[in-house]
Design a protein around this motif. Structure first.
Motif: not given
Length: 183
Positions: A68-73, A134-144
């Motif tokens: 998911l893009h960090r700026g996503s609605r 949601v089980a977890d989230e990880y950094d993916g650059g400009d995405h999560t």
């Protein structure tokens, strides 16, 4: 055509070259993917976004992920609910995919949908869906990278061709092809 350096015998190089985002997008566009719309939120806070960065991770436990893009609605609805639905689109839903792909997109209320027993929105004409927490989230650059545990699922009774994204465009996966192979 974006110039791309061909692979040589040794794909690993000693120094990391600078990869231009346009070139990376062009190369990754050579890999066909299914098209999904991720939905989340309640009656008044429902939101949706189109993604093709979806994959199944594990059968036991049942885990999937999407980026998911960090700026996503969708971000606010996802954070509020802590859950989401992955809607697999049919070839008939290309306009739905494009409507949720842009920054100025359709409202979820403008697209036929119903709610799961947990209150999450499911696109009514989807080929199939997975309801996830949601089980977890990880950094993916400009995405999560969002990891989800599957808690519910469903599929259409009708056999319909899926919508596929390939080289920047929506495509239909032809019904006439090789027979599936059991693995």
């Amino acid at each position: 055509m974006i110039p791309v350096q061909p692979l040589t015998g040794n794909a690993r190089q000693s120094s990391s070259p600078v990869i231009e985002s346009r070139a990376l997008r062009a190369v990754c566009g050579s890999f066909p993917t299914g098209v999904t719309v991720i939905t989340s939120g309640g009656e008044r806070t429902g939101a949706a976004t189109t993604v093709n960065s979806f994959t199944s991770v594990s059968l036991e436990p049942p885990l999937v992920l999407f980026c998911l893009h960090r700026g996503s609605r969708l971000r606010g609805a996802l954070e509020d609910s802590g859950s989401f639905v992955v809607n697999f689109l049919t070839h008939r839903q290309e306009q739905v995919a494009w409507r949720f792909a842009g920054r100025e997109s359709a409202r979820l209320s403008e697209v036929p949908h119903h709610r799961t027993p947990n209150g999450l929105p499911v696109l009514s004409e989807a080929l199939a869906f997975l309801e996830c927490r949601v089980a977890d989230e990880y950094d993916g650059g400009d995405h999560t990278i969002v990891l989800g545990e599957v808690v519910g699922l469903g599929t259409s009774a009708e056999e319909i061709d899926p919508l596929v994204f390939y080289r920047g465009g929506m495509r239909v996966l032809g019904a006439t092809g090789p027979e599936p192979v059991d693995i």
